[in-house]
Design an enzyme around this catalytic site. Sequence first.
Site, PDB file in Angstrom:
ATOM      1  N   LYS A  66      -1.164  66.613 -40.411  1.00  0.00           N
ATOM      2  CA  LYS A  66      -2.530  66.258 -40.065  1.00  0.00           C
ATOM      3  C   LYS A  66      -3.541  66.920 -41.012  1.00  0.00           C
ATOM      4  CE  LYS A  66      -1.263  65.677 -35.194  1.00  0.00           C
ATOM      5  NZ  LYS A  66      -1.615  65.997 -33.781  1.00  0.00           N
ATOM      6  N   ARG A 104      10.557  66.780 -31.947  1.00  0.00           N
ATOM      7  CA  ARG A 104       9.498  67.108 -31.002  1.00  0.00           C
ATOM      8  C   ARG A 104       9.665  68.537 -30.489  1.00  0.00           C
ATOM      9  NH1 ARG A 104       5.148  64.301 -31.367  1.00  0.00           N
ATOM     10  NH2 ARG A 104       4.631  64.707 -29.189  1.00  0.00           N
ATOM     11  N   ARG A 160       4.197  74.740 -34.466  1.00  0.00           N
ATOM     12  CA  ARG A 160       2.865  75.023 -33.923  1.00  0.00           C
ATOM     13  C   ARG A 160       2.768  76.459 -33.402  1.00  0.00           C
ATOM     14  NH1 ARG A 160       2.720  69.221 -30.728  1.00  0.00           N
ATOM     15  NH2 ARG A 160       1.839  67.955 -32.411  1.00  0.00           N
ATOM     16  N   ASN A 197      -3.449  70.763 -34.332  1.00  0.00           N
ATOM     17  CA  ASN A 197      -2.075  71.263 -34.112  1.00  0.00           C
ATOM     18  C   ASN A 197      -1.098  70.843 -35.208  1.00  0.00           C
ATOM     19  OD1 ASN A 197      -1.763  68.582 -33.424  1.00  0.00           O
ATOM     20  ND2 ASN A 197      -1.446  68.981 -31.230  1.00  0.00           N
ATOM     21  N   HIS A 225       2.555  65.825 -36.431  1.00  0.00           N
ATOM     22  CA  HIS A 225       3.047  64.866 -35.441  1.00  0.00           C
ATOM     23  C   HIS A 225       4.365  64.300 -35.945  1.00  0.00           C
ATOM     24  CE1 HIS A 225       3.308  61.112 -33.059  1.00  0.00           C
ATOM     25  NE2 HIS A 225       3.641  60.565 -34.202  1.00  0.00           N
TER      26      HIS A 225
END
Length: 343
Positions: free
Chosen positions: A180, A264, A281, A301, A304
């Site tokens: 991000k 994830r 994270r 964060n 993704h």
Amino acid sequence: MSGAVVDGIDFDHRAVILCKPDAVVRGLVNRILGMISDAGIAVTDRMDLVAQPWQPHVVYRDLLADTGRRDLRDLPAYIDAAYAGQTITVALAHGEPGVHARIRQLIGHTDPTLAVPGTIRGDFGDDSTAAARAERRLVRNLVHTSDDPAGARREYGTWYGPGRTLRVSDFDRCSMILCKPDAVQRGLVDAVLERIAAAGVTVANRMDVVVQPWQAHVHYWDLLVDADWFPDRNIPQCLDDAYAGKPVTVALAYGEPGIHPLLRQLIGHFDPTRAAAGTIRGDFGNDSLEAALAEKRLVHNLVHTSDDPDAARRDFGTWFGAARRDLLTSPTGVPLQPAHANR
């Protein structure tokens, strides 16, 4: 180059890696494949097998048929002694045209004593051509890869078998990674992708993108649809503020079925303050959901990854797009389904 050997795979972009019996015996297979992967070459479809006598005969056919070799009479026996009934590991390497020459350079000189440091044989080799000649055997030099596309086609048919269907089921083994804007701004993209690769996942097709508004809207469709859950925030404006016109980095991750929950779990809780140590994270995050709510913005964060195969298909279409349909051929050479399929 006969299409009857194997069809449907672009061997300009693919090489076959053979980790020889000495690499297996010395426990060096992971390190060898890791060096190739670290060079930016995707390594997939690893397979362990016991070599049948005919297989190394085909791989070494040029040597066996070379009438200029003085040791031609002994060579078949040397090959049989080195390979027949021995465990080897094979894998596929995927890269740009020229991948064969790149890997050959990375492997190093046939004689490990002449291979330079930084090459596989230079760093890990413990044999020499002189010793092999004295002991009347093949030199133990750990690894072989295809010389060229024709060689890759022949060796693929040798080790994997003609007509073998590689194990890729749509996006079950492929996830999209989005680093991000905050990861880009903080210079953490390399660290994030390295952490994912260290989990045994092949990371390939890295691309920098300046985000268009529609991409953020499609990617976060669930936030837009469920905007009633956030009555104090203008979700479309939050998305535009966070993403529109900003640089991000995207990449594809290839692994086994189950890659989506694996990634994830690796990236951790969406609120960095609740992400466990050892997650991306948790280790790199510097924001919190509490701060984001107070400032009426999205939480920063870092990264993704796709939630599941359907999300991976949509994420690919969003960030790579129809113009990059060539990337829908995975590192294994099997086409994945287009982004609009099965919708």
